[in-house]
Design a protein around this motif. Structure first.
Motif, PDB file in Angstrom:
ATOM      1  N   PHE A 199       0.829  -1.203   0.000  1.00 45.54           N
ATOM      2  CA  PHE A 199       0.000   0.000   0.000  1.00 45.54           C
ATOM      3  C   PHE A 199       0.865   1.255   0.000  1.00 45.54           C
ATOM      4  N   ALA A 200       1.978   1.228   0.730  1.00 47.06           N
ATOM      5  CA  ALA A 200       2.888   2.373   0.762  1.00 47.06           C
ATOM      6  C   ALA A 200       3.469   2.641  -0.624  1.00 47.06           C
ATOM      7  N   ALA A 201       3.803   1.576  -1.356  1.00 46.85           N
ATOM      8  CA  ALA A 201       4.330   1.750  -2.717  1.00 46.85           C
ATOM      9  C   ALA A 201       3.288   2.391  -3.626  1.00 46.85           C
ATOM     10  N   GLY A 202       2.030   1.970  -3.489  1.00 45.36           N
ATOM     11  CA  GLY A 202       0.965   2.561  -4.290  1.00 45.36           C
ATOM     12  C   GLY A 202       0.767   4.031  -3.986  1.00 45.36           C
ATOM     13  N   TYR A 203       0.796   4.390  -2.690  1.00 42.55           N
ATOM     14  CA  TYR A 203       0.590   5.795  -2.340  1.00 42.55           C
ATOM     15  C   TYR A 203       1.799   6.647  -2.720  1.00 42.55           C
ATOM     16  N   TYR A 204       2.981   6.049  -2.668  1.00 41.39           N
ATOM     17  CA  TYR A 204       4.184   6.750  -3.147  1.00 41.39           C
ATOM     18  C   TYR A 204       4.016   7.168  -4.603  1.00 41.39           C
ATOM     19  N   LEU A 205       3.572   6.250  -5.450  1.00 42.86           N
ATOM     20  CA  LEU A 205       3.388   6.560  -6.866  1.00 42.86           C
ATOM     21  C   LEU A 205       2.244   7.549  -7.071  1.00 42.86           C
ATOM     22  N   SER A 206       1.179   7.409  -6.277  1.00 43.70           N
ATOM     23  CA  SER A 206       0.047   8.314  -6.380  1.00 43.70           C
ATOM     24  C   SER A 206       0.477   9.751  -6.126  1.00 43.70           C
ATOM     25  N   TYR A 207       1.266   9.955  -5.061  1.00 40.87           N
ATOM     26  CA  TYR A 207       1.675  11.315  -4.714  1.00 40.87           C
ATOM     27  C   TYR A 207       2.702  11.858  -5.712  1.00 40.87           C
ATOM     28  N   LEU A 208       3.577  10.997  -6.198  1.00 45.57           N
ATOM     29  CA  LEU A 208       4.540  11.418  -7.212  1.00 45.57           C
ATOM     30  C   LEU A 208       3.798  11.922  -8.452  1.00 45.57           C
ATOM     31  N   LEU A 209       2.775  11.174  -8.870  1.00 42.91           N
ATOM     32  CA  LEU A 209       2.019  11.561 -10.051  1.00 42.91           C
ATOM     33  C   LEU A 209       1.190  12.817  -9.810  1.00 42.91           C
ATOM     34  N   ARG A 210       0.730  13.021  -8.571  1.00 39.08           N
ATOM     35  CA  ARG A 210      -0.050  14.212  -8.265  1.00 39.08           C
ATOM     36  C   ARG A 210       0.796  15.471  -8.390  1.00 39.08           C
ATOM     37  N   THR A 211       2.072  15.394  -8.015  1.00 39.59           N
ATOM     38  CA  THR A 211       2.914  16.587  -7.927  1.00 39.59           C
ATOM     39  C   THR A 211       3.921  16.730  -9.070  1.00 39.59           C
ATOM     40  N   VAL A 212       3.994  15.762  -9.965  1.00 35.59           N
ATOM     41  CA  VAL A 212       5.029  15.769 -10.994  1.00 35.59           C
ATOM     42  C   VAL A 212       4.926  16.982 -11.914  1.00 35.59           C
ATOM     43  N   ASN A 213       3.708  17.481 -12.169  1.00 33.64           N
ATOM     44  CA  ASN A 213       3.552  18.596 -13.103  1.00 33.64           C
ATOM     45  C   ASN A 213       4.135  19.899 -12.592  1.00 33.64           C
ATOM     46  N   ALA A 214       4.366  20.004 -11.281  1.00 32.09           N
ATOM     47  CA  ALA A 214       4.957  21.234 -10.750  1.00 32.09           C
ATOM     48  C   ALA A 214       6.337  21.470 -11.355  1.00 32.09           C
ATOM     49  N   VAL A 215       7.102  20.400 -11.563  1.00 30.64           N
ATOM     50  CA  VAL A 215       8.456  20.529 -12.097  1.00 30.64           C
ATOM     51  C   VAL A 215       8.472  20.532 -13.618  1.00 30.64           C
ATOM     52  N   ILE A 216       7.594  19.737 -14.248  1.00 31.32           N
ATOM     53  CA  ILE A 216       7.609  19.677 -15.709  1.00 31.32           C
ATOM     54  C   ILE A 216       6.750  20.764 -16.343  1.00 31.32           C
ATOM     55  N   ALA A 217       6.106  21.623 -15.508  1.00 34.16           N
ATOM     56  CA  ALA A 217       5.229  22.666 -16.045  1.00 34.16           C
ATOM     57  C   ALA A 217       5.908  23.563 -17.078  1.00 34.16           C
ATOM     58  N   PRO A 218       7.162  24.025 -16.868  1.00 39.31           N
ATOM     59  CA  PRO A 218       7.782  24.864 -17.899  1.00 39.31           C
ATOM     60  C   PRO A 218       7.897  24.158 -19.249  1.00 39.31           C
ATOM     61  N   GLU A 219       8.242  22.856 -19.232  1.00 38.98           N
ATOM     62  CA  GLU A 219       8.340  22.105 -20.492  1.00 38.98           C
ATOM     63  C   GLU A 219       6.979  21.975 -21.160  1.00 38.98           C
ATOM     64  N   LEU A 220       5.952  21.661 -20.367  1.00 35.72           N
ATOM     65  CA  LEU A 220       4.609  21.530 -20.936  1.00 35.72           C
ATOM     66  C   LEU A 220       4.130  22.856 -21.519  1.00 35.72           C
TER      67      LEU A 220
END
Length: 398
Positions: free
Chosen positions: A11-32
């Motif tokens: 379950f921890a691995a699943g939530y780790y990926l969930s949160y990574l995916l929730r916040t990933v756009n903050a860093v890739i926003a300039p590229e997008l």
């Protein structure tokens, strides 16, 4: 230890990926923004598609968790998230990326709530606060990964390579959960759909629910909106940092959140025995979150300090789920936590998109970008302060 390996870790691995995916756009926003020529409102809508899909599925998710159990529900939904990540990796239009974000949000919508349900089925009541802190810490680790480490990886593999890798990880964790987590008899399996929906309605009209809902929607939801997208643009436009410098501050924010959750996991039970209840940690954490945001808007230096304190304070909000669930029967735990999570993600969606709309509107009205960001964040802070005052008032009234 066997339960820790079989239940907590997957379950921890699943939530780790969930949160990574929730916040990933903050860093890739300039590229997008550069690749797709996106405005602030466009970027907010694209990113928040994750949040609205996540929120829309919370009530059905609660019914499914109580009826079929967390093992089957999360194992299946993570495959949907994998499909969304794959579509995002190869998307070449705003529409495709928005649909992909929606699929990802739907697919990871069960990660935290399924964990809570699994913990309630497999661990004693006195362990729940510590387990809440531990699972939230795994999400904090995902957020940390989606800050400076991701920014350093982008020149090597690009944002499309990041999502290709996430596709494989999501499929692997889906299999891990399905084959590792014990299957318990579903508490709601004998209830009719009408009876289950009636129970949900009873939760939604309960006054205790509406004590917790406003601060969760506006303070926790506001944090998700900022952490998931607007932190980096704020740090660049208002504080004048480079993207690398902004990623370092975002790393500090996420690290603070991780450390705070680890502290809750390690000491919540001991503090409760010493007379410091989880409710006190929740009130103090929300207060610190509001004070740190006021410091950001005021421009206090050094820049990283209020962001670090923000990550520490807002982490206490995770205790809302266990505190609210304690007011209802254990058989309703899935529906209680998903109903509250619905409000968190509706708030995050409205604020993440709404902040972009307000910023664009103020800039078009002639305000400088810095002033537009400050006024927009101040409006959000006033709304959050009102929700916090309501939470305190209701607690004293009771």
């Amino acid at each position: 230890m066997s339960l820790w390996v079989r239940v907590f870790l997957p379950f921890a691995a699943g939530y780790y990926l969930s949160y990574l995916l929730r916040t990933v756009n903050a860093v890739i926003a300039p590229e997008l923004s550069r690749e797709l020529s996106l405005s602030a409102a466009d970027l907010g809508l694209l990113t928040s598609a994750y949040l609205i899909a996540f929120a829309a599925f919370q009530i059905p998710l609660g019914l499914l968790l109580d009826r079929f159990g967390p093992r089957r529900v999360e194992g299946g939904l993570l495959l949907v998230a994998a499909a969304g990540a794959l579509l995002f990796a190869f998307g070449d239009s705003t529409l495709q990326l928005t649909l992909a974000r929606g699929l990802i949000g739907l697919g990871v919508s069960s990660c935290l709530m399924a964990a809570f349900k699994g913990f309630s089925q497999n661990f004693p009541a006195e362990r729940q606060a510590s387990l809440t802190g531990a699972i939230m810490a795994s999400g904090g680790l995902g957020a940390v990964t989606a800050s400076l480490p991701l920014e350093l990886a982008l020149p090597l593999i690009g944002w499309r390579g990041v999502f290709q890798g996430l596709t494989l990880l999501l499929a692997a964790v889906a299999a891990w959960i399905f084959f590792s987590v014990p299957q318990h008899e579903a508490s709601g399996a004998r209830d009719s759909l009408a009876a289950q929906l009636k129970a949900v309605a009873g939760i939604l009209v309960h006054r205790t629910f509406w004590r917790y809902a406003p601060p969760v929607a506006l303070i926790t939801g506001g944090f998700m909106a900022v952490q998931g997208l607007w932190a980096v643009p704020w740090l660049i436009e208002v504080d004048g940092l480079t993207r690398h410098g902004a990623a370092e501050v975002l790393f500090a924010l996420n690290l603070a959140m991780l450390l705070s959750h680890l502290g809750i996991a390690s000491f919540a039970t001991r503090l409760s025995r010493a007379g410091i209840r989880p409710a006190a940690l929740l009130v103090g954490g929300y207060g610190l979150a509001l004070a740190s945001q006021a410091a950001m808007v005021a421009g206090l230096q050094p820049v990283a300090l209020p962001w670090f304190l923000y990550g520490i304070g807002v982490s206490g909000g995770s205790l809302s789920y266990a505190l609210l669930a304690a007011h209802f029967a254990p058989t309703l735990s899935g529906r209680v936590t998903t109903a509250l999570n619905l409000l968190a993600f509706v708030g995050a969606f409205v604020l993440q998109w709404g902040l972009g709309v307000l910023i664009d509107g103020l800039i078009l009205s002639g305000f400088a970008a810095e002033a537009s960001y400050r006024m927009t964040f101040m409006i959000m802070l006033v709304l959050q302060g009102t929700a916090y005052a309501w939470f305190i008032y209701e607690g004293r009234r009771r």
